[in-house]
Design a protein around this motif. Structure first.
Motif, PDB file in Angstrom:
ATOM      1  N   ILE A  41       0.844  -1.199   0.000  1.00 32.10           N
ATOM      2  CA  ILE A  41       0.000   0.000   0.000  1.00 32.10           C
ATOM      3  C   ILE A  41       0.875   1.245   0.000  1.00 32.10           C
ATOM      4  O   ILE A  41       0.590   2.232  -0.696  1.00 32.10           O
ATOM      5  N   HIS A  59       2.396   1.669  -3.468  1.00 30.58           N
ATOM      6  CA  HIS A  59       1.382   2.168  -4.392  1.00 30.58           C
ATOM      7  C   HIS A  59       1.155   3.667  -4.168  1.00 30.58           C
ATOM      8  O   HIS A  59       1.005   4.433  -5.138  1.00 30.58           O
ATOM      9  N   TRP A  60       1.128   4.095  -2.915  1.00 29.41           N
ATOM     10  CA  TRP A  60       0.997   5.526  -2.616  1.00 29.41           C
ATOM     11  C   TRP A  60       2.178   6.299  -3.188  1.00 29.41           C
ATOM     12  O   TRP A  60       2.013   7.370  -3.787  1.00 29.41           O
ATOM     13  N   SER A  81       1.980   6.933  -6.844  1.00 27.01           N
ATOM     14  CA  SER A  81       0.993   7.946  -7.232  1.00 27.01           C
ATOM     15  C   SER A  81       1.575   9.355  -7.206  1.00 27.01           C
ATOM     16  O   SER A  81       0.985  10.288  -7.760  1.00 27.01           O
ATOM     17  N   SER A 100      -3.782   9.304   3.226  1.00 30.93           N
ATOM     18  CA  SER A 100      -3.902   8.536   1.981  1.00 30.93           C
ATOM     19  C   SER A 100      -3.831   7.039   2.247  1.00 30.93           C
ATOM     20  O   SER A 100      -4.598   6.251   1.671  1.00 30.93           O
ATOM     21  N   ASP A 145      -7.094   5.893   3.778  1.00 32.53           N
ATOM     22  CA  ASP A 145      -8.149   5.752   2.765  1.00 32.53           C
ATOM     23  C   ASP A 145      -7.957   4.476   1.945  1.00 32.53           C
ATOM     24  O   ASP A 145      -8.933   3.781   1.623  1.00 32.53           O
ATOM     25  N   ALA A 146      -6.698   4.181   1.596  1.00 28.34           N
ATOM     26  CA  ALA A 146      -6.417   2.974   0.827  1.00 28.34           C
ATOM     27  C   ALA A 146      -6.772   1.719   1.620  1.00 28.34           C
ATOM     28  O   ALA A 146      -7.343   0.765   1.074  1.00 28.34           O
ATOM     29  N   ARG A 147      -6.456   1.736   2.907  1.00 32.04           N
ATOM     30  CA  ARG A 147      -6.785   0.567   3.752  1.00 32.04           C
ATOM     31  C   ARG A 147      -8.290   0.459   3.942  1.00 32.04           C
ATOM     32  O   ARG A 147      -8.841  -0.653   3.981  1.00 32.04           O
ATOM     33  N   SER A 195     -10.516   1.152   1.801  1.00 34.24           N
ATOM     34  CA  SER A 195     -11.124   0.625   0.567  1.00 34.24           C
ATOM     35  C   SER A 195     -11.207  -0.900   0.570  1.00 34.24           C
ATOM     36  O   SER A 195     -11.994  -1.472  -0.172  1.00 34.24           O
ATOM     37  N   TYR A 196     -10.402  -1.559   1.403  1.00 35.35           N
ATOM     38  CA  TYR A 196     -10.459  -3.022   1.506  1.00 35.35           C
ATOM     39  C   TYR A 196     -11.816  -3.504   2.012  1.00 35.35           C
ATOM     40  O   TYR A 196     -12.190  -4.651   1.793  1.00 35.35           O
TER      41      TYR A 196
END
Length: 306
Positions: A126, A129-130, A133, A240, A243-245, A247-248
């Motif tokens: 994660i 990936h951040w 971006s 960020s 938010d990504a976590r 989304s799981y």
């Protein structure tokens, strides 16, 4: 299974009994000592000393230790000890250890609401990936490589590297340092690389280059170090990652999960019941992580912005 050891349910940090192990060799030695002391007509004070010696050779059991009691050449016996008074008719609880809900669900098939030992995992993937971006792949690889050269790493389990977020929403300091390095301006990053190649002491390199020449050994204090790492850029990165976590967990909101939990019956659908506890706990820790980032960014007027 060890007889009677599976008789009691688990209760985090509120157990009524402890199981302790005593090796056969220690019991034999204790029996021999008892025989010698009885032969010498020692008084009651000596008997108390013997009991103290035996107790010092025992260890509290948790869930992983139960199978050890019946393995190996040295046969081990168990003792069950009450650690507090229990009213007649009340359930008696044991503890399987200081475990978060994910570990409890994986090992034993249940979870606990408001488990103080609960943690949230954020995978290194994660973070990468951040980074992609915002920066090039080369940028991220160089920063990650330097972070490892500084002798840092995340937690590792089954070939997966991750960072832990505590029950209170505080991130593992190794994650903060990685984000800090990822966000360093190029000139400061080059200075850090140069310092690492010329200074043998890794800790001194971090103190000088991450916290500046005006820093002092007191930056070794974990609370102060965390504050210094929480620049506005790092706080935005934490948002960020949160938010990504989040989304799981899919499109349903936390309120929907809470409503589903309130309508769920443990007796009729235990799998859903316990999984919802885990989901709700994780989502609340994500909210706490965001609050941690917000409060950290708002109190660091003296920290430099990246």
């Amino acid at each position: 299974m060890v007889p009677l050891a599976d008789l009691f349910n688990h209760k985090t940090a509120a157990e009524d009994v402890h199981f302790t192990s005593v090796s056969s060799s220690s019991e034999s030695d204790s029996d021999a000592d008892n025989g010698k002391r009885d032969a010498n007509n020692q008084n009651d004070g000596d008997d108390e000393a013997i009991a103290s010696d035996i107790h010092s050779e025992t260890g509290a059991f948790d869930g992983d230790d139960l199978e050890l009691a019946t393995s190996g050449d040295d046969i081990t016996s168990m003792k069950m000890i009450m650690v507090k008074d229990v009213k007649a008719g009340d359930e008696v609880f044991n503890t399987y250890g200081s475990l978060g809900n994910a570990a409890l669900l994986h090992r034993y098939g249940f979870t606990e609401p408001d488990n103080p030992f609960d943690i949230l995992n954020i995978d290194l993937d994660i973070v990468i990936h951040w980074s992609l971006s915002l920066f090039s792949n080369r940028h991220g690889r160089r920063r990650l490589s330097l972070w490892r050269k500084l002798d840092y790493s995340g937690c590792v389990s089954q070939d997966s590297e991750y960072f832990e977020i505590s029950f209170d929403g505080e991130p593992q300091v190794e994650l903060l340092i990685l984000l800090y390095i990822m966000l360093l301006p190029d000139d400061e990053f080059h200075e850090l690389e140069l310092s690492l190649s010329t200074i043998c002491d890794v800790k001194e390199t971090l103190r000088l280059c991450l916290f500046g020449k005006e820093s002092s050994p007191c930056t070794e204090d974990s609370r102060l170090r965390t504050k210094l790492l929480l620049t506005q850029g790092v706080c935005r990165a934490l948002f960020s990652l949160a938010d990504a976590r989040e989304s799981y967990h899919g499109p349903n909101s936390l309120e929907v999960d809470i409503r589903s939990f309130n309508e769920c019956c443990c007796a009729t659908d235990p799998k859903l019941y316990y999984s919802l506890i885990l989901r709700i706990s994780e989502r609340r820790m994500i909210e706490k992580l965001k609050s941690f980032a917000a409060s950290g960014g708002g109190t660091l007027g003296t920290a430099k912005e990246t």
